[in-house]
Design a protein around this motif. Structure first.
Motif, PDB file in Angstrom:
ATOM      1  N   VAL A 168       2.144   0.668   2.471  1.00 34.53           N
ATOM      2  CA  VAL A 168       0.919   2.569   2.121  1.00 34.53           C
ATOM      3  C   VAL A 168       2.787   2.151   2.161  1.00 34.53           C
ATOM      4  O   VAL A 168       2.946   3.424   1.386  1.00 34.53           O
ATOM      5  CB  VAL A 168       0.401   2.802   3.174  1.00 34.53           C
ATOM      6  N   ALA A 202       6.322   7.600  -4.204  1.00 34.51           N
ATOM      7  CA  ALA A 202       6.024   8.894  -4.183  1.00 34.51           C
ATOM      8  C   ALA A 202       6.505   9.630  -4.502  1.00 34.51           C
ATOM      9  O   ALA A 202       6.972  11.100  -5.037  1.00 34.51           O
ATOM     10  CB  ALA A 202       4.312   8.674  -3.953  1.00 34.51           C
ATOM     11  N   SER A 238       4.792  -3.695  -2.055  1.00 39.44           N
ATOM     12  CA  SER A 238       3.640  -2.891  -1.557  1.00 39.44           C
ATOM     13  C   SER A 238       2.803  -3.653  -2.385  1.00 39.44           C
ATOM     14  O   SER A 238       1.136  -3.795  -1.259  1.00 39.44           O
ATOM     15  CB  SER A 238       4.121  -1.068  -2.027  1.00 39.44           C
ATOM     16  N   PHE A 258      -2.986   8.755   1.718  1.00 39.23           N
ATOM     17  CA  PHE A 258      -3.779   7.418   1.832  1.00 39.23           C
ATOM     18  C   PHE A 258      -3.051   6.428   3.271  1.00 39.23           C
ATOM     19  O   PHE A 258      -3.677   6.161   3.716  1.00 39.23           O
ATOM     20  CB  PHE A 258      -2.533   6.346   0.530  1.00 39.23           C
ATOM     21  N   TRP A 284      -8.041  10.633  -1.815  1.00 35.54           N
ATOM     22  CA  TRP A 284      -7.062   9.845  -2.511  1.00 35.54           C
ATOM     23  C   TRP A 284      -6.907   9.269  -4.053  1.00 35.54           C
ATOM     24  O   TRP A 284      -6.410   9.589  -4.659  1.00 35.54           O
ATOM     25  CB  TRP A 284      -5.978   9.206  -1.215  1.00 35.54           C
ATOM     26  N   PHE A 335       4.741   2.900  -0.741  1.00 34.02           N
ATOM     27  CA  PHE A 335       4.252   3.714  -1.913  1.00 34.02           C
ATOM     28  C   PHE A 335       4.127   5.032  -1.556  1.00 34.02           C
ATOM     29  O   PHE A 335       4.554   6.036  -2.618  1.00 34.02           O
ATOM     30  CB  PHE A 335       2.476   3.334  -2.394  1.00 34.02           C
ATOM     31  N   CYS A 336       4.401   5.442  -0.205  1.00 32.28           N
ATOM     32  CA  CYS A 336       4.702   6.799  -0.248  1.00 32.28           C
ATOM     33  C   CYS A 336       6.265   7.101  -0.492  1.00 32.28           C
ATOM     34  O   CYS A 336       6.528   8.019  -0.697  1.00 32.28           O
ATOM     35  CB  CYS A 336       4.637   6.938   1.368  1.00 32.28           C
ATOM     36  N   GLY A 382      -0.407   5.583 -10.321  1.00 30.25           N
ATOM     37  CA  GLY A 382       0.475   6.138  -9.500  1.00 30.25           C
ATOM     38  C   GLY A 382       1.199   5.133 -10.429  1.00 30.25           C
ATOM     39  O   GLY A 382       2.911   6.308 -10.603  1.00 30.25           O
ATOM     40  N   VAL A 401      -2.988   3.295  -7.461  1.00 27.14           N
ATOM     41  CA  VAL A 401      -2.077   2.838  -6.808  1.00 27.14           C
ATOM     42  C   VAL A 401      -1.174   2.691  -8.634  1.00 27.14           C
ATOM     43  O   VAL A 401      -0.101   3.018  -8.591  1.00 27.14           O
ATOM     44  CB  VAL A 401      -2.082   1.973  -6.451  1.00 27.14           C
ATOM     45  N   PHE A 424       0.884  12.568  -7.136  1.00 28.34           N
ATOM     46  CA  PHE A 424       0.835  11.321  -6.232  1.00 28.34           C
ATOM     47  C   PHE A 424       1.734  11.488  -4.687  1.00 28.34           C
ATOM     48  O   PHE A 424       1.234  10.902  -4.448  1.00 28.34           O
ATOM     49  CB  PHE A 424       1.875  10.579  -7.015  1.00 28.34           C
ATOM     50  N   ALA A 463      -0.447   9.722  -2.149  1.00 27.57           N
ATOM     51  CA  ALA A 463       0.417   9.256  -1.038  1.00 27.57           C
ATOM     52  C   ALA A 463      -0.150   9.218   0.044  1.00 27.57           C
ATOM     53  O   ALA A 463      -0.214   8.665   1.358  1.00 27.57           O
ATOM     54  CB  ALA A 463       1.767   8.525  -0.982  1.00 27.57           C
TER      55      ALA A 463
END
Ligand code: HEM
Ligand SMILES: [Fe+2]
Lengths: 138, 767
Positions: free
Chosen positions: B725, B732, B660, B286, B331, B728-729, B639, B636, B279, B283
């Motif tokens: 994004v 992850a 997010s 992405f 991704w 989300f990174c 994830g 997502v 994941f 990320a």
């Protein structure tokens, strides 16, 4: 030119108006999404396991929050409609067109107010086990 | 032999469901087989030789094939298009060649009404001789070819970057000749009449008054029929649901109480822990994808400079777009594979020894394929790789990765299928072939299977055939099999959480197979109305793809009923429901399935609309609303579901998940409504009012209204990247930092027990 109006302005304001209509449509969708779960609940539910009588069914999550999601997006469309209108009014600040711009802005303000009201009146309703009671009797 | 084999658990639903699903699938693929056959028997011929009236060679069939390789290797299908398929910044080179050739011919003849009539007749008459394989160009056509070789030489050797291509993109005169031959052939099939018919091989696409190309009667007729089909289909479905919906069984209440395990109580298997790294890769890919999207978009808003820097020398438009599209697939697919690895042990109850190591192998293989193929595409677009190279160039839009990488990717997915089998085989042996574990496994198998069909598209084959197979991947893979695998996975997540009974999940899955396959399989042909296929592809494509919209409407209105039904049970749980944002992302999937796929897709689906619209802004609008809206949001969601268990409960960044969620959705909505939709509507208007060639010209695309609209998306894009994004990174990254808690393996068998996600108490069924 379309009549006395600049073509681009008419298109921009028309599109902005269409966005407002879409926003209103989303609001209705939100109501349906949130409302459907109501119909599906069994009428006259009796005690839950802590023995309390439930008088009024809450809108169960995630329908409640899905409703908020749709209304949130509807508000985005209203903001967009207003922004487009302002940008276009700056690009073509000619007289008869500005009347159209003013009308769209007024409509955006009304729709925006109305949607914000709905958004406020519809909490996400995500249940935290501790506050279950409060949540249910709202 | 697996212990317990032979005593299978019985099927949980009526056998009728399997029969109906099989029937629909067999019917769909039978028709697809016939259409594949017809593709080869009725596609436009590539002449062995094209000669002028005086018998001089103009170009050969070999040149056409090689020219297609040149076109692809230089990434031109990610810049402009042929036969409507490709990128949207550059022109459609079919329409471009046709217009230029006709104009040159008209000028040579001095103009006037007589000359126009003559010209139209010359272009429409089919002078191909099937016995000798020789096509004769009239003098005007042959002269136009010569003139256009000169034109394209100058065009592609341009030392400037003002078009978004790299400087001196193609300079080899042989390649220019081959490329022009390829474009000339596409223009020939666009105007020359199919034997025995009064319309061209491409159903008269593109609209071009100079050669008498106007929509055919079939184009109009099947548009009307498909519209009626849609209305009737929706009506029938709602009627059926009203009548029998109560029997579907997903409305009943189930387990009276469910207690969700806190993520801290959930000890994971080794492979489940490896998904944290998956994941993180998801990320980061992405993030790279959206940044490249930003660069791609910037070209449309300001073609000549990137805030004062000449980007096109390094990262020309077509390379940015190639990477943007490839990464979008990478991704999303990586997230699906990771989710499969995470869910399979839950289904089996344990994980065999060595699965963690296999997961690492798969991840490394995916990273190598991703970077290797992206690098190869870069080298190819920069001219370092010969066209048609097995190792280094392919670049069909969406199947951009060179063949060797394509094979490796298919092999990687096959490895994943093996991994699924290792975990599930005991379960599979004990279960009915119609129950959830089998559906999960079969849907998973279909993913490498359908992807591998894309290998049938080879750069040197006739474009019509390559496009047929290409859309097995672009359409059938994403619109049917991923949709299916999604439903299976999501259903399974909720079964595992104890909020949906397996039987209910099964009913939903079967209903899904039936509804999606009924329209979606043959619906693939909605991409092939004008690519040289005979008219039945258009007719069937229009009719069946209209049916695709039916389940999308339905699933939104019923909106993952089972999910919502299930998710509501936690009202009674004494522990909090851990997946608030994963579920909200699924709600978003439902919404975008309806808006992005259903509404925006149907908007461009009628043949008569597609005739003017194909390859313009409304396609971009639909593609973003559906790819990101459906599969992006879903990836997502998957994830977040897994990450919830990889991150300790106390560290779970609830706030960033919320940020997010809202940012991705608002950003996407803004992108569609501020820019892509209005831009597309204006371009469609231009296409109908002025012409397709005009609507695809750089002059039109970079006009002042368009430029304004392109800039308007900036706030949405910024929000999407920064607010959507990046968080989300971060989440992850937290997953990798903590990676959950490892369950102890049984030292004797090497099996690691899979965690349970909830306890279900007093199951009560009161439908
Ligand atoms: C989740 C579902 C869907 C996804 C992910 C999706 C994605 C896409 C993408 C990425 C493209 C661009 C292809 C290209 O560049 O060549 C496309 C094109 C197209 N889609 Fe979809 N789509 C979906 C559903 C639908 C539906 C339901 C319809 C209509 C019934 C539809 C109709 C079309 C049409 C007609 C085109 C061709 C446009 C052109 O070539 O210019 N799609 N779709
Ligand atoms: Fe499609």
């Amino acid at each position: 030119m379309i009549g006395p109006f600049v073509t681009e302005s008419v298109l921009a304001y028309g599109y902005a108006a269409a966005l407002l209509v879409t926003a209103a449509g989303l609001d209705r969708l939100a109501r349906r999404v949130a409302g459907r779960s109501e119909r599906r609940r069994r009428p006259g539910r009796t005690p839950s396991h802590d023995g309390r009588e439930i008088v009024r069914a809450p809108r169960p999550w995630p329908h409640s929050e899905a409703g908020r999601f749709h209304r949130g997006l509807a508000l985005v469309l209203v903001v967009l409609a207003a922004s487009l209108t302002l940008v276009e009014a700056v690009r073509h600040p000619a007289w008869p067109d500005l009347a159209l711009a003013a009308a769209v802005l007024a409509a955006a303000a009304v729709t925006g107010r109305w949607l914000t009201g709905h958004l406020r009146a519809a909490p996400a309703g995500f249940p935290e086990p501790g506050q279950r009671t409060a949540n249910r009797d709202r | 032999m697996v212990p317990g084999a032979g005593t299978r658990r019985e099927l949980l639903v009526s056998r009728r469901w399997i029969q109906a699903a099989a029937l629909v699938a067999v019917f769909g693929f039978f028709v697809m087989g016939v259409l594949a056959l017809r593709t080869y028997t009725a596609q436009p011929p590539v002449p062995r030789l094209v000669v002028s009236e005086s018998g001089q060679e103009v170009y050969t069939g070999r040149d056409v094939a090689d020219g297609q390789k040149v076109f692809l290797a230089h990434g031109l299908m990610q810049y402009g298009s042929v036969l409507g398929h490709g990128g949207y910044l550059g022109p459609d080179y079919t329409a471009d060649y046709l217009r230029r050739a006709a104009t040159i011919a008209l000028r040579a003849s001095g103009g006037g009404d007589r000359a126009r009539e003559q010209l139209e007749q010359e272009f429409r008459t089919n002078r191909y001789d099937p016995r000798s394989g020789v096509l004769t160009y009239t003098r005007a056509q042959a002269d136009a070819f010569t003139a256009l070789v000169g034109h394209y030489r100058g065009y592609f050797a341009d030392p400037r970057t003002g078009k978004g291509l790299r400087p001196y993109a193609i300079t080899d005169p042989r390649q220019i000749h081959q490329l022009t031959a390829f474009l000339s052939w596409t223009a020939w099939i666009a105007a020359a009449e199919r034997p025995g018919e009064d319309y061209s091989y491409t159903n008269n696409w593109p609209g071009e008054p100079l050669v008498g190309n106007v929509p055919t009667a079939d184009t109009v007729l099947w548009s009307v029929v498909s519209l009626i089909a849609l209305l009737a289909g929706i009506g029938a479905l709602f009627g059926a649901v009203g009548r029998w919906g109560g029997h579907l069984g997903w409305r009943g209440r189930q387990a009276e109480t469910v207690d969700f395990h806190s993520p801290d109580q959930v000890a994971l298997t080794p492979a489940q822990r490896v998904t944290a790294f998956f994941f993180l890769v998801v990320a980061l890919l992405f993030l790279a994808q959206v940044l490249l999207g930003g660069a791609t978009e910037h070209y449309r808003a300001d073609l000549t400079s990137f805030f004062g820097f000449d980007l096109a020398g390094l990262l020309p438009f077509n390379l940015a777009r190639t990477w943007h599209l490839q990464l979008s697939l990478f991704w999303v697919v990586a997230a699906f594979l990771a989710a499969g690895i995470f869910l399979a042990p839950l289904m089996a109850g344990r994980e065999p020894r060595g699965q963690g190591r296999l997961a690492w192998t798969l991840l490394i293989a995916l990273v190598v394929v991703a970077f290797g193929s992206l690098l190869a595409e870069g080298l190819s677009i920069h001219g370092f790789v010969p066209p048609g190279s097995f190792w280094g160039s392919q670049q069909f839009e969406w199947l951009d990765l060179p063949r060797v990488w394509q094979i490796l990717l298919a092999a990687g997915m096959a490895l994943w299928a093996v991994m699924m089998w290792r975990v599930l085989r005991g379960t599979l042996a004990r279960d009915s072939r119609g129950n959830l574990p089998w559906l999960f496994f079969l849907a998973g198998l279909a993913i490498p299977g359908v992807y591998a069909v894309g290998l049938l598209a080879r750069p040197g084959d006739t474009f019509t055939a390559t496009d047929f197979w290409r859309f097995w991947v672009v359409h059938l893979w994403v619109e049917d099999f991923l949709e299916l695998f999604t439903t299976v996975m999501v259903a399974y997540m909720f079964v595992q959480l104890g909020v949906v009974r397996e039987r209910v999940a099964l009913v939903v899955i079967y209903l899904d197979i039936i509804l999606y396959s009924a329209g979606g399989v043959i619906g693939t042909m909605h991409h092939l109305y004008f690519s040289g296929e005979p008219v039945e592809h258009l007719a069937l494509g229009a009719f069946f793809s209209a049916m695709e919209v039916v389940p999308l409407t339905f699933l939104t209105v019923e909106a993952w009923s089972f999910v919502q039904l299930g998710a509501r049970q936690h009202m009674e749980s004494r522990t909090p429901f851990p997946h608030r944002w994963a579920v909200m992302f699924l709600v978003a999937v439902g919404f975008w399935n309806f808006l992005g796929a259903g509404v925006f897709g149907f908007l461009i689906n009628l043949p008569i609309v597609s005739y003017y619209e194909i390859g313009t802004g409304l396609t971009a609008n639909h593609a973003h609303g559906s790819m990101m809206g459906v599969y992006g949001m879903l990836a997502v969601a998957l994830g977040l579901f897994a990450l919830r268990y990889l991150i300790p409960a106390g560290r779970w960044p609830e706030k960033w998940a919320r940020v997010s969620f809202w940012s991705l959705n608002i950003g996407l909505a803004w992108m569609c409504f501020a820019t892509l939709l209005p831009l597309g509507l204006l371009q469609l208007h231009e296409s109908v009012a002025s012409g397709y060639f005009e609507a695809r010209s750089l002059g039109y695309i970079t006009g002042s209204t368009n430029t304004l609209l392109e800039w308007l998306r900036l706030p949405g894009d910024a929000l999407f990247i920064v607010g959507g994004v990046l968080p989300f990174c971060w989440i992850a990254w937290l997953g990798v930092r903590h990676r959950g808690r490892q369950a102890a393996a049984d030292p004797a068998t090497g099996l690691t027990p899979a965690p349970r996600l909830s306890d279900v108490r007093e199951p009560v069924d009161s439908a």
